[in-house]
Design an enzyme around this catalytic site. Structure first.
Site, PDB file in Angstrom:
ATOM      1  CB  SER A 146      -0.952  -0.060   1.192  1.00  0.00           C
ATOM      2  OG  SER A 146      -1.983   0.877   1.050  1.00  0.00           O
ATOM      3  CG  ASP A 222      -7.199  -3.182  -2.302  1.00  0.00           C
ATOM      4  OD1 ASP A 222      -7.750  -2.294  -1.612  1.00  0.00           O
ATOM      5  OD2 ASP A 222      -5.984  -3.434  -2.268  1.00  0.00           O
ATOM      6  CG  HIS A 254      -5.540  -2.621   1.032  1.00  0.00           C
ATOM      7  ND1 HIS A 254      -4.905  -2.400  -0.164  1.00  0.00           N
ATOM      8  CD2 HIS A 254      -4.904  -1.810   1.933  1.00  0.00           C
ATOM      9  CE1 HIS A 254      -3.950  -1.490  -0.010  1.00  0.00           C
ATOM     10  NE2 HIS A 254      -3.922  -1.121   1.252  1.00  0.00           N
TER      11      HIS A 254
END
Lengths: 276, 276
Positions: A146, A222, A254
């Protein structure tokens, strides 16, 4: 440097250490996994940069990376994601302030005093690690999740030759075009002052490229996918004819359940580059 | 059906067969590799559609696929790429006429008489195969190279549920926007008459999707890369959040040296889907 903990782990050692950081002007904590082979001499090292809200601890306990690093004789570094402490500026938003350093050197008040995560990761922590542990500076690779995928990609491309390979799990790919990341980076660097080629993986890839293998995993389910913009990185890779493996992983979100599922692949991918 | 040759190969049998085709109104030749397991009962089958200028023979002798198919107990079908013969229309361009069927059913003169490769691959040859050999119709997968990658992707998406998985080596991804493929497809189907959702993998993916694993390999030094448009397929995959593995393979060109390098991965990829 202070040892906060050391635990035997997959034949090697999982340590947590604290040191006074010049870059961040506060104490910083990091995790370091050393495989058994480090007892006999320097081993290759894989950096893992974490995402928003994470400390050094999340990936260290949830990513399942140590088993694969032990198998390949590779060390793992888990840095924190920002300066921390009562004297360090913060913000009520989870994507600004403590836990959200975005791997930049802040120039704007109140962040400029401590938020220098680019220098911390790219300059200071390497000196701490290579002076203090049996790590081979000539064999480094970098990954992240991320916000940490953004950090891994941008730092890898800014230091040609340093990292043998780069990978990312659900990275923020194009922060110049995504509010989620553009707003905090504007807060740190000042709107209009951002060197976006340096801090946007898509722009950096188009401008600088990366001389080594690249692996990207992105879950199709996600919850942040629209802000991560995988399509922008896929476009940068394919339009520039850049070597890379880009995987859209069906049904994954995610979380660290996603990261841990594909960690074996990422460590094996980096091992191949590090032992070439 | 006439047997042109049969050779022992990796414990199984590589055959070449000729039959009178109703779809193409001429004799058609295909290669079929049967692994040793086919002696005991029906085995899964992987279709391999070839590219421009190829016959049934190119991949059969140059792709190195039999060794991996034997390892996984999978049959391989190598169809020809067009109708052939002195009575079949042809053209001086290598991307139109014999060796360049583009996996469509031609409606325009002089092609409509024989060039019905869509029906041949999707309807007629399956009947020939499943009636004549120990092949399991319930376990099919499909792959292809270049024009054959276009065929594999478009046919897979047009027959939901038929193929467990699809892959392609350097496929023509977006023929509606690439002269290399648009011109011959216009010649076969008539400009303005083309159902591009059916015959353009990017449009078909956006419209129909594909319910199964997808693997794409593309060499970065492919001499035809600008016509293949990998960036268009990467955009279709990522913008629709579709599961897929997309690999840009550094330094590889369009040849069978590229195809054979990654054939092991493709066969293993399909094996995982076929034996799920």
């Amino acid at each position: 440097m202070e040892t906060l903990s050391e635990n035997r782990c997959f034949g090697g050692k999982q340590g947590v250490y604290r040191h006074a950081s010049e870059a961040c002007r506060c104490d910083m904590t990091f995790g370091l996994f050393l495989p058994e082979e480090a007892e006999d001499g320097p081993v290759p090292v894989l950096w893992y940069l974490s995402g928003l809200t994470c400390t050094h601890e999340n990936a260290m306990v949830k990513a399942g990376a140590q088993q694969w690093a032990a198998e390949h004789g590779i060390a793992l570094v888990f840095p924190d994601t920002s300066p921390r402490g009562a004297d360090v500026a913060d913000h009520e938003m989870y994507n600004l302030g403590q836990g959200a350093g975005f791997y930049v050197n802040a120039t704007e008040a109140p962040w400029a005093a401590n938020f220098r995560m680019w220098d911390y990761i790219a300059e200071e922590l390497p000196r701490v690690l290579f002076n203090g542990f049996a790590l081979d500076e000539e064999r480094q690779a970098i990954s992240g999740h991320s916000m940490g995928g953004h950090g891994a990609l941008t730092i890898a491309m800014a230091y040609p030759g340093r990292f043998a390979s780069v990978s990312a799990f659900a990275p923020i790919t194009h922060p110049s075009q995504s509010d989620w990341a553009r707003k905090p980076i504007h807060a740190y660097l000042g709107e209009g002052n951002v060197d976006w080629v340096r801090h946007d993986a898509c722009l950096s890839l188009r401008e600088n490229g990366f001389n080594g293998p690249m692996l990207i995993d992105q879950g199709t389910c996600d919850q942040f996918i629209d802000s991560l913009m995988p399509e922008a990185l896929a476009a940068a890779i394919t339009e520039t004819r850049h070597p890379a493996i880009f995987r859209m992983q069906g049904g994954y979100d995610h979380s660290y359940f996603f990261v841990s599922t594909f960690m074996e692949d990422h460590v094996a991918f980096h091992a191949e580059a590090l032992y070439r």
